[in-house]
Enzyme design. Structure first.
Site, PDB file in Angstrom:
ATOM      1  N   GLU A  58      -6.249 -51.743  45.181  1.00  0.00           N
ATOM      2  CA  GLU A  58      -5.993 -53.017  45.838  1.00  0.00           C
ATOM      3  C   GLU A  58      -6.072 -52.787  47.328  1.00  0.00           C
ATOM      4  OE1 GLU A  58      -1.967 -54.465  45.222  1.00  0.00           O
ATOM      5  OE2 GLU A  58      -2.479 -56.475  45.916  1.00  0.00           O
TER       6      GLU A  58
ATOM      7  N   HIS B 120      -2.283 -49.528  39.591  1.00  0.00           N
ATOM      8  CA  HIS B 120      -3.163 -49.498  40.772  1.00  0.00           C
ATOM      9  C   HIS B 120      -2.428 -48.919  41.968  1.00  0.00           C
ATOM     10  CE1 HIS B 120      -1.286 -53.571  41.371  1.00  0.00           C
ATOM     11  NE2 HIS B 120      -1.320 -53.235  42.640  1.00  0.00           N
TER      12      HIS B 120
ATOM     13  N   HIS C  72       1.537 -49.553  48.502  1.00  0.00           N
ATOM     14  CA  HIS C  72       2.366 -49.359  47.311  1.00  0.00           C
ATOM     15  C   HIS C  72       1.570 -48.734  46.177  1.00  0.00           C
ATOM     16  CE1 HIS C  72       0.788 -53.550  46.746  1.00  0.00           C
ATOM     17  NE2 HIS C  72       0.666 -53.173  45.480  1.00  0.00           N
TER      18      HIS C  72
HETATM   19 CO    CO Z   1      -0.251 -54.417  44.086  1.00  0.00          CO
END
Ligand code: CO
Length: 134
Positions: free
Chosen positions: A130, A79, A7
């Site tokens: 991440e 992020h 994502h």
């Molecule tokens: Co995230």
């Protein structure tokens, strides 16, 4: 080592407004809001055919998103999340390469109930990364 893009996360100052923007204006399908007190965020996922967008809103007094929104009051890209097969092996490889892992370096359970880590943006071209164990 890294696999699929899981994502892209966008910090938003008004979660309801961001949800209606994605639902009504952009015509996307959204998850229900989920509170993640351990991460200091409430998240909503926008489901796209090839990936997801994570809408992030501050939760609690010392949310990392609150500081971000102070700098970018209208919100912004926060992020990106890449999938890895084995998060501990990925962490050990990155540490050996000199990369910094945020907080104590131990994986925590993220928004999908899977272990995640965050990498220092100064080590990755100015991007907060991440990693999520797929
Ligand atoms: Co995230």
């Amino acid at each position: 080592m890294i696999g699929r893009l899981n994502h892209v996360a966008i910090a938003v100052p008004d979660l309801d407004a961001a949800c209606s923007l994605y639902r009504e204006v952009l015509g996307a399908t959204l998850s229900e809001p989920a509170a993640l007190p351990e991460h200091g965020v409430t998240t909503v996922f926008v489901n796209l055919p090839n990936t997801k967008i994570e809408l992030l809103h501050p939760l609690g007094d010392d949310s990392p998103i609150a500081a971000f929104l102070k700098r970018y009051p209208e919100g912004g890209m926060h992020h990106i999340c890449y999938e890895v097969d084995d998060i501990v092996a990925a962490r050990d490889r990155l540490v050996a390469a000199g990369a910094r892992i945020l907080s104590d370096g131990e994986p925590r359970i993220g928004a999908h109930g899977k272990p995640v880590l965050f990498l220092h943006p100064k080590d990755f071209a100015g991007t907060l990364i991440e990693l999520e164990q797929a």
